[in-house]
Design an enzyme around this catalytic site. Structure first.
Site, mmCIF file in Angstrom:
data_model
loop_
_atom_site.group_PDB
_atom_site.id
_atom_site.type_symbol
_atom_site.label_atom_id
_atom_site.label_comp_id
_atom_site.label_asym_id
_atom_site.label_seq_id
_atom_site.Cartn_x
_atom_site.Cartn_y
_atom_site.Cartn_z
ATOM 1 N N CYS A 145 96.809 79.337 17.754
ATOM 2 C CA CYS A 145 95.681 79.184 18.685
ATOM 3 C C CYS A 145 94.545 80.165 18.443
ATOM 4 C CB CYS A 145 96.172 79.312 20.121
ATOM 5 S SG CYS A 145 97.416 78.077 20.553
ATOM 6 N N CYS A 465 96.227 84.527 23.273
ATOM 7 C CA CYS A 465 97.597 84.556 22.758
ATOM 8 C C CYS A 465 97.728 83.469 21.695
ATOM 9 C CB CYS A 465 98.606 84.304 23.885
ATOM 10 S SG CYS A 465 98.355 82.717 24.730
#
Length: 481
Positions: A145, A465
């Site tokens: 991500c 994250c």
């Protein structure tokens, strides 16, 4: 006692015994929805004399501007396209927005996660499709991500080292058409069949076929090292930090409400329209859907059933989209007559245990990047954190505000502190705007840059994250008006 179980038990006990969060959780839904005049008044009261983060003998690196095509729910208007089509549209949108000559761009870097095998170097294919010279190098990076974060910091490294003056960084993801493979046994048989030279050899290979060979291998959003889906991990994390279903739903409602307001007020200025071949022109994100807490409460748990607290309503959704930013050495940008939007300053990558701390990257990266930049939480005017799940965001906010967690898990003497909610994701986040895995990082940076300009702040902090227990944080400094 199992070490992982011990950690979860300790976390659950400790955070259940911290002061109740029900009041500040309610603020997630109400407080940041204050009027624009209040936000402007707060911005006007901010000091205009903070120090700059320029460093001697190091090039200043700026974001001239950045764009993204609308982020759409997978399976909607982009479903018949390929990833390079979306990336090309973002590049064309950036060219149109900045009027930068293609031959000035020294390098192109894009991030992506689930790669289309036909265009594994999607940066190169998109660049050629957008009309860039075949002499302009391009490569693709992947870091879950935070892939486009990695693309941007790769650009920073190329410019800081003097290798380049102008780099385009971006990211793309198309979840509408992910690669689905034959089973390994079927793949092996097909390869063996291709190698067979005689009829007897072919018949021998075919005779080994079994019906279960036809079972496909579907891509899973799960950790290879733990075989656990990210949603399952988010559910465990929420339980460990004693975050209720109601708190998670309240935060998700906040995200959608703020995104809807930003959309209606024209604040999402990084979006460029995209004429989808064979379809209408797409002009805005289609996942922004403010609901009600009553409606959200009716949804069943999505991962841990029947007692989990993570649902479709408080999770980010599968998204198609692409983004791109124009990054330059400051002296080059000024020589070309540009007025940059922001400086890209210090950044930090971190990684932790992918089992129990999979989604805590912002907690670990934030104090490190602040120390590196010589700043504190009080210096930050705009926070833009990636919202994978409501529970993930709330767990990070609790961890960042806990001396106990800082001392026992981070090796720090004291907590860094939780971001003030009135400065946090004020124009919505991934829960509402969408999360094309490879493209979110650029959206975060542009949201921070645009908010600083709109609200009169100087420093923004971007954090996210990522799968593998990794994380990223970066300081964005507003360019002087």
């Amino acid at each position: 006692m199992n070490q992982n179980f011990k950690m979860t038990s300790l976390l659950t006990y400790t955070f259940k015994n911290l002061p109740s969060t029900s009041k500040w959780a309610l603020r997630f839904c109400v407080r940041p929805l204050s009027s624009s005049s209040q936000l402007q008044a707060a911005a006007d009261s901010q000091t205009k004399s903070k120090k700059t983060l320029a460093k001697p003998n190091i090039r200043n690196i700026v974001v001239v501007d950045g764009v993204r095509i609308p982020f759409l729910l997978s399976g909607t208007s982009y479903k018949d396209l390929m990833p390079h089509d979306l990336a090309r549209a973002a590049l064309l949108g950036l060219l149109h927005r900045t009027i930068v000559p293609k031959d000035v761009v020294d390098y192109i870097v894009f991030g992506t996660v689930i790669q289309e095998v036909k265009t594994s170097n999607v940066a190169r294919e998109a660049a050629l499709g957008a009309g860039f010279s075949d002499k302009t190098p391009a490569h693709t990076v992947t870091m879950a991500c935070i892939s486009s974060n990695q693309a941007m910091t790769t650009a920073v490294g190329l410019i800081a080292s003097g290798q380049c003056d102008v780099v385009v960084a971006g990211g793309v993801e198309l979840m509408s058409d992910v690669p689905i493979r034959h089973s390994r046994k079927m793949r092996k048989m097909m390869l063996d069949l291709n190698k067979a030279k005689t009829l007897a050899q072919r018949l021998s290979v075919i005779s080994k076929f079994r019906l279960n060979f036809l079972s496909p291998e579907l891509p899973a959003v799960s950790e290879f090292s733990t075989s656990e889906t990210m949603g399952h991990s988010a559910d465990r994390l929420a339980a460990a930090f004693a975050i209720s279903r109601e708190e998670q739903d309240e935060y998700a409602l906040r995200s959608h409400s703020l995104a809807k307001r930003a959309q209606d007020e024209g604040l999402l200025s990084d979006i460029v329209p995209f004429k989808v071949p064979g379809r209408d022109t797409v002009t805005q994100d289609n996942g922004i859907r403010p609901s009600s807490l009553d409606q959200m409460a009716k949804l069943k748990p999505a991962f841990i059933k029947p007692y989990g607290t993570v649902t479709a309503a408080n999770s980010s959704f599968l998204t198609d989209g692409a983004s791109a930013v124009l990054i330059m050495a400051e002296e080059k940008a000024l020589a070309m007559g540009y007025k940059p939007k922001a400086y890209l300053r210090d950044f930090m990558y971190v990684s932790q245990d992918p089992k129990d701390q999979l989604l805590l990257g912002p907690t670990y990266a934030t104090p490190k990047v602040l120390e590196k930049a010589g700043l504190t939480m009080n210096d930050i005017d705009a926070f833009e954190f990636h919202e994978a799940f409501s529970g993930q965001i709330l767990a990070n906010l609790k961890a960042m505000d806990s001396d106990w967690f800082a001392q026992n898990y981070m090796g720090r003497k004291a907590k860094v502190g939780s971001p003030p909610l009135e400065k946090f994701n004020n124009w919505g986040g991934s829960l509402s705007l969408g999360h094309p895995f490879g493209a979110t990082g650029c959206r975060l940076v542009m949201a921070a840059a645009n908010r600083l300009r709109k609200e009169g702040g100087q420093y923004g902090l971007v954090a996210a994250c990522a799968a593998g227990g990794q994380g990223h944080a970066m300081i964005v400094e507003a360019y002087p008006k």
